[in-house]
Design a protein around this motif. Structure first.
Motif, PDB file in Angstrom:
ATOM      1  N   ARG A 191       0.506  -1.219   0.306  1.00 46.40           N
ATOM      2  CA  ARG A 191      -0.347  -0.213  -0.126  1.00 46.40           C
ATOM      3  C   ARG A 191       0.553   1.131  -0.209  1.00 46.40           C
ATOM      4  N   HIS A 193      -4.394   3.624  -7.060  1.00 45.35           N
ATOM      5  CA  HIS A 193      -5.158   3.901  -5.501  1.00 45.35           C
ATOM      6  C   HIS A 193      -6.062   2.748  -4.802  1.00 45.35           C
ATOM      7  N   LEU A 194      -6.737   1.360  -5.674  1.00 49.94           N
ATOM      8  CA  LEU A 194      -7.138   0.504  -5.503  1.00 49.94           C
ATOM      9  C   LEU A 194      -5.549  -0.535  -4.197  1.00 49.94           C
ATOM     10  N   ASP A 252      -9.088   0.363  -1.578  1.00 47.15           N
ATOM     11  CA  ASP A 252      -9.513  -0.508  -0.915  1.00 47.15           C
ATOM     12  C   ASP A 252     -10.063  -1.873  -2.000  1.00 47.15           C
ATOM     13  N   ALA A 253      -8.051  -2.524  -1.809  1.00 44.87           N
ATOM     14  CA  ALA A 253      -8.061  -3.684  -2.446  1.00 44.87           C
ATOM     15  C   ALA A 253      -8.051  -4.475  -1.233  1.00 44.87           C
ATOM     16  N   GLU A 311      -7.050  -9.592  -3.877  1.00 49.07           N
ATOM     17  CA  GLU A 311      -6.901  -9.163  -4.759  1.00 49.07           C
ATOM     18  C   GLU A 311      -5.451  -8.214  -4.850  1.00 49.07           C
ATOM     19  N   LEU A 313      -3.967  -7.456  -8.980  1.00 51.02           N
ATOM     20  CA  LEU A 313      -3.768  -5.661  -9.355  1.00 51.02           C
ATOM     21  C   LEU A 313      -2.491  -5.438  -9.658  1.00 51.02           C
TER      22      LEU A 313
END
Length: 251
Positions: free
Chosen positions: A189, A212-213, A217-218, A222, A226
Protein backbone atom coordinates in the motif's frame (compact mmCIF):
# COMPACT_ATOMS: atom_id res chain seq x y z
CA UNK A 1 -6.01 6.34 -52.16
CA UNK A 2 -5.12 9.33 -49.98
CA UNK A 3 -2.27 8.95 -47.52
CA UNK A 4 -2.43 9.70 -43.78
CA UNK A 5 -0.96 13.18 -44.17
CA UNK A 6 -3.61 14.11 -46.74
CA UNK A 7 -6.36 12.86 -44.45
CA UNK A 8 -5.09 14.71 -41.38
CA UNK A 9 -4.48 17.90 -43.35
CA UNK A 10 -7.99 17.92 -44.86
CA UNK A 11 -9.70 17.28 -41.52
CA UNK A 12 -7.69 19.91 -39.68
CA UNK A 13 -9.34 22.22 -37.16
CA UNK A 14 -8.21 25.79 -37.90
CA UNK A 15 -8.96 28.75 -35.63
CA UNK A 16 -9.09 32.16 -37.28
CA UNK A 17 -8.91 35.61 -35.66
CA UNK A 18 -9.53 38.24 -38.33
CA UNK A 19 -11.26 41.60 -37.81
CA UNK A 20 -11.85 42.36 -41.51
CA UNK A 21 -15.17 40.76 -42.58
CA UNK A 22 -14.06 40.49 -46.23
CA UNK A 23 -10.88 38.64 -45.23
CA UNK A 24 -12.91 36.39 -42.92
CA UNK A 25 -15.25 35.51 -45.77
CA UNK A 26 -12.33 34.84 -48.10
CA UNK A 27 -10.68 32.55 -45.53
CA UNK A 28 -13.99 30.73 -44.97
CA UNK A 29 -14.15 29.89 -48.68
CA UNK A 30 -10.56 28.66 -48.59
CA UNK A 31 -11.32 26.46 -45.57
CA UNK A 32 -14.41 25.02 -47.22
CA UNK A 33 -12.49 24.13 -50.38
CA UNK A 34 -9.73 22.45 -48.34
CA UNK A 35 -12.06 20.56 -45.99
CA UNK A 36 -10.86 22.33 -42.84
CA UNK A 37 -13.10 22.73 -39.82
CA UNK A 38 -13.00 26.49 -39.29
CA UNK A 39 -13.48 28.09 -35.86
CA UNK A 40 -13.81 31.89 -36.01
CA UNK A 41 -12.96 33.76 -32.81
CA UNK A 42 -13.37 37.48 -32.25
CA UNK A 43 -10.04 37.92 -30.46
CA UNK A 44 -7.24 36.13 -28.61
CA UNK A 45 -9.20 35.92 -25.38
CA UNK A 46 -11.92 33.96 -27.15
CA UNK A 47 -9.22 31.66 -28.59
CA UNK A 48 -7.98 30.90 -25.07
CA UNK A 49 -11.54 30.24 -23.89
CA UNK A 50 -12.14 27.89 -26.82
CA UNK A 51 -8.90 26.00 -26.20
CA UNK A 52 -9.67 25.63 -22.49
CA UNK A 53 -13.07 24.15 -23.38
CA UNK A 54 -11.98 22.00 -26.33
CA UNK A 55 -8.38 20.99 -25.49
CA UNK A 56 -6.65 21.72 -28.82
CA UNK A 57 -6.85 22.60 -32.49
CA UNK A 58 -4.45 21.94 -35.36
CA UNK A 59 -3.62 25.55 -36.24
CA UNK A 60 -4.28 29.16 -35.26
CA UNK A 61 -4.22 31.96 -37.83
CA UNK A 62 -4.32 35.28 -35.98
CA UNK A 63 -3.76 38.83 -37.16
CA UNK A 64 -0.65 40.61 -35.97
CA UNK A 65 -2.46 43.55 -34.40
CA UNK A 66 -5.30 41.60 -32.77
CA UNK A 67 -6.78 43.39 -29.75
CA UNK A 68 -6.86 43.45 -26.77
CA UNK A 69 -3.98 40.92 -26.98
CA UNK A 70 -1.69 40.85 -30.01
CA UNK A 71 -1.06 37.81 -32.16
CA UNK A 72 2.47 37.55 -30.77
CA UNK A 73 1.24 37.46 -27.19
CA UNK A 74 -1.40 34.81 -27.93
CA UNK A 75 1.17 32.63 -29.69
CA UNK A 76 3.49 32.91 -26.70
CA UNK A 77 0.66 32.24 -24.21
CA UNK A 78 -0.50 29.11 -26.05
CA UNK A 79 2.96 27.57 -25.87
CA UNK A 80 4.25 28.82 -22.52
CA UNK A 81 1.09 28.94 -20.41
CA UNK A 82 -1.26 26.39 -22.00
CA UNK A 83 1.63 24.06 -22.89
CA UNK A 84 0.19 23.32 -26.36
CA UNK A 85 2.33 22.53 -29.38
CA UNK A 86 -0.32 23.99 -31.69
CA UNK A 87 1.33 25.93 -34.53
CA UNK A 88 0.46 29.61 -34.99
CA UNK A 89 0.49 31.65 -38.21
CA UNK A 90 0.60 35.43 -37.90
CA UNK A 91 -1.32 37.30 -40.61
CA UNK A 92 -0.17 40.81 -41.48
CA UNK A 93 0.17 43.40 -44.22
CA UNK A 94 3.64 44.65 -45.11
CA UNK A 95 6.42 42.60 -43.53
CA UNK A 96 9.71 44.43 -42.88
CA UNK A 97 12.66 42.06 -42.34
CA UNK A 98 13.17 42.99 -38.68
CA UNK A 99 9.47 42.54 -37.98
CA UNK A 100 9.51 39.13 -39.70
CA UNK A 101 12.25 37.90 -37.36
CA UNK A 102 10.25 39.11 -34.38
CA UNK A 103 7.17 37.22 -35.59
CA UNK A 104 9.00 33.96 -36.11
CA UNK A 105 10.24 34.06 -32.53
CA UNK A 106 6.60 33.59 -31.48
CA UNK A 107 4.99 31.72 -34.35
CA UNK A 108 5.71 29.08 -36.99
CA UNK A 109 4.91 31.15 -40.08
CA UNK A 110 3.65 34.43 -41.51
CA UNK A 111 0.75 34.91 -43.93
CA UNK A 112 0.47 38.17 -45.90
CA UNK A 113 -2.83 39.99 -46.22
CA UNK A 114 -4.97 40.47 -48.16
CA UNK A 115 -5.29 36.67 -48.34
CA UNK A 116 -4.43 35.12 -51.70
CA UNK A 117 -5.99 31.67 -51.95
CA UNK A 118 -3.04 29.83 -53.51
CA UNK A 119 -0.49 31.37 -51.13
CA UNK A 120 -2.66 30.81 -48.06
CA UNK A 121 -3.30 27.16 -48.92
CA UNK A 122 0.39 26.52 -49.62
CA UNK A 123 1.55 28.11 -46.35
CA UNK A 124 -1.09 26.42 -44.21
CA UNK A 125 -0.50 23.00 -45.79
CA UNK A 126 3.24 23.32 -45.15
CA UNK A 127 2.66 24.33 -41.54
CA UNK A 128 0.18 21.51 -40.89
CA UNK A 129 2.45 18.91 -42.48
CA UNK A 130 5.41 20.00 -40.38
CA UNK A 131 3.27 19.88 -37.25
CA UNK A 132 2.05 16.35 -38.04
CA UNK A 133 5.60 15.15 -38.68
CA UNK A 134 7.07 16.43 -35.42
CA UNK A 135 4.19 15.73 -33.02
CA UNK A 136 3.81 12.25 -31.46
CA UNK A 137 0.56 10.49 -32.33
CA UNK A 138 -2.22 10.67 -29.77
CA UNK A 139 -2.32 7.45 -27.77
CA UNK A 140 -4.24 5.75 -24.98
CA UNK A 141 -1.33 5.35 -22.57
CA UNK A 142 0.06 8.78 -21.73
CA UNK A 143 -0.30 12.52 -22.23
CA UNK A 144 2.32 15.25 -21.94
CA UNK A 145 -0.23 18.03 -21.32
CA UNK A 146 0.57 18.37 -17.61
CA UNK A 147 4.34 18.30 -18.15
CA UNK A 148 4.04 20.86 -20.94
CA UNK A 149 2.03 23.13 -18.68
CA UNK A 150 4.39 22.62 -15.75
CA UNK A 151 7.55 23.31 -17.75
CA UNK A 152 6.27 25.90 -20.20
CA UNK A 153 7.05 23.52 -23.04
CA UNK A 154 10.68 22.87 -21.99
CA UNK A 155 11.47 19.75 -24.02
CA UNK A 156 14.56 18.81 -22.00
CA UNK A 157 12.56 18.92 -18.77
CA UNK A 158 9.79 16.82 -20.35
CA UNK A 159 12.18 14.19 -21.66
CA UNK A 160 14.04 13.95 -18.36
CA UNK A 161 10.71 13.60 -16.54
CA UNK A 162 9.47 10.71 -18.66
CA UNK A 163 12.86 8.97 -18.38
CA UNK A 164 12.63 9.35 -14.60
CA UNK A 165 9.05 8.05 -14.67
CA UNK A 166 10.16 4.92 -16.52
CA UNK A 167 13.12 4.24 -14.23
CA UNK A 168 11.10 4.86 -11.05
CA UNK A 169 8.11 2.68 -11.98
CA UNK A 170 10.35 -0.09 -13.28
CA UNK A 171 12.19 -0.20 -9.94
CA UNK A 172 9.07 0.05 -7.80
CA UNK A 173 7.29 -2.72 -9.71
CA UNK A 174 10.18 -5.02 -8.84
CA UNK A 175 9.79 -3.96 -5.22
CA UNK A 176 6.05 -4.67 -5.34
CA UNK A 177 6.69 -8.23 -6.51
CA UNK A 178 9.28 -8.78 -3.80
CA UNK A 179 7.06 -7.54 -0.96
CA UNK A 180 4.12 -9.49 -2.37
CA UNK A 181 6.17 -12.67 -2.03
CA UNK A 182 6.78 -11.72 1.61
CA UNK A 183 3.05 -10.92 2.01
CA UNK A 184 3.94 -7.49 3.32
CA UNK A 185 0.63 -5.92 2.37
CA UNK A 186 1.21 -2.70 4.30
CA UNK A 187 4.37 -2.07 2.30
CA UNK A 188 2.45 -2.75 -0.94
CA UNK A 189 0.00 0.00 0.00
CA UNK A 190 2.86 2.39 0.79
CA UNK A 191 4.57 1.76 -2.57
CA UNK A 192 1.29 2.17 -4.48
CA UNK A 193 0.64 5.45 -2.67
CA UNK A 194 4.14 6.65 -3.56
CA UNK A 195 3.95 5.92 -7.30
CA UNK A 196 0.37 7.05 -7.89
CA UNK A 197 1.50 10.67 -8.62
CA UNK A 198 3.85 9.36 -11.32
CA UNK A 199 0.92 7.94 -13.28
CA UNK A 200 -1.05 11.13 -12.64
CA UNK A 201 1.86 13.14 -14.08
CA UNK A 202 1.48 11.43 -17.47
CA UNK A 203 -2.32 11.34 -17.11
CA UNK A 204 -2.55 7.54 -17.24
CA UNK A 205 -5.89 6.82 -15.58
CA UNK A 206 -5.48 3.04 -15.53
CA UNK A 207 -2.24 3.16 -13.56
CA UNK A 208 -3.57 5.84 -11.24
CA UNK A 209 -6.72 3.81 -10.58
CA UNK A 210 -4.83 0.59 -9.83
CA UNK A 211 -2.53 2.42 -7.41
CA UNK A 212 -5.57 3.87 -5.67
CA UNK A 213 -7.08 0.39 -5.25
CA UNK A 214 -3.83 -1.08 -3.96
CA UNK A 215 -3.48 1.75 -1.46
CA UNK A 216 -7.03 1.81 -0.16
CA UNK A 217 -9.80 -0.55 -1.24
CA UNK A 218 -8.13 -3.75 -2.45
CA UNK A 219 -8.34 -6.91 -0.41
CA UNK A 220 -5.12 -8.81 0.23
CA UNK A 221 -6.31 -11.61 -2.07
CA UNK A 222 -6.73 -9.11 -4.93
CA UNK A 223 -3.27 -7.56 -4.73
CA UNK A 224 -1.45 -10.12 -6.85
CA UNK A 225 -3.72 -9.66 -9.87
CA UNK A 226 -3.73 -5.87 -9.47
CA UNK A 227 0.07 -5.75 -9.42
CA UNK A 228 0.12 -7.85 -12.59
CA UNK A 229 -2.35 -5.46 -14.24
CA UNK A 230 -0.18 -2.52 -13.23
CA UNK A 231 2.88 -4.23 -14.67
CA UNK A 232 1.10 -4.83 -18.00
CA UNK A 233 -0.04 -1.21 -18.14
CA UNK A 234 3.51 -0.02 -17.52
CA UNK A 235 4.77 -2.24 -20.36
CA UNK A 236 2.23 -0.63 -22.70
CA UNK A 237 3.25 2.86 -21.56
CA UNK A 238 6.95 2.13 -22.00
CA UNK A 239 6.41 0.60 -25.45
CA UNK A 240 4.53 3.72 -26.55
CA UNK A 241 7.17 6.04 -25.11
CA UNK A 242 9.93 4.07 -26.82
CA UNK A 243 8.07 4.35 -30.11
CA UNK A 244 7.48 8.11 -29.74
CA UNK A 245 10.92 8.95 -28.27
CA UNK A 246 13.41 6.44 -29.74
CA UNK A 247 16.31 8.71 -28.80
CA UNK A 248 15.65 8.39 -25.05
CA UNK A 249 16.76 5.71 -22.62
CA UNK A 250 13.82 3.95 -20.99
CA UNK A 251 14.40 1.34 -18.32
Amino acid sequence: MKNLLDSQRENATVILVESNPLEREKFSHISLSEGWRLIICEDGLEVIQWLNANSNADLLVIEEDSTPISGYQIADYIKSELGLAMPVIISTGEIPIVQERRMLAYAEAILKKPFVESAAILQIRKTLEKSIEVSPQQNDYYSLNYLNELSGGDQQFIQESIELFSATINSELRNLKEVLNRKDYLRIREIAHGIKPSFEMIENETGRGICHLLNSDAKETEMSSLIEELNLEFINIKNQLTKDFPELNFR
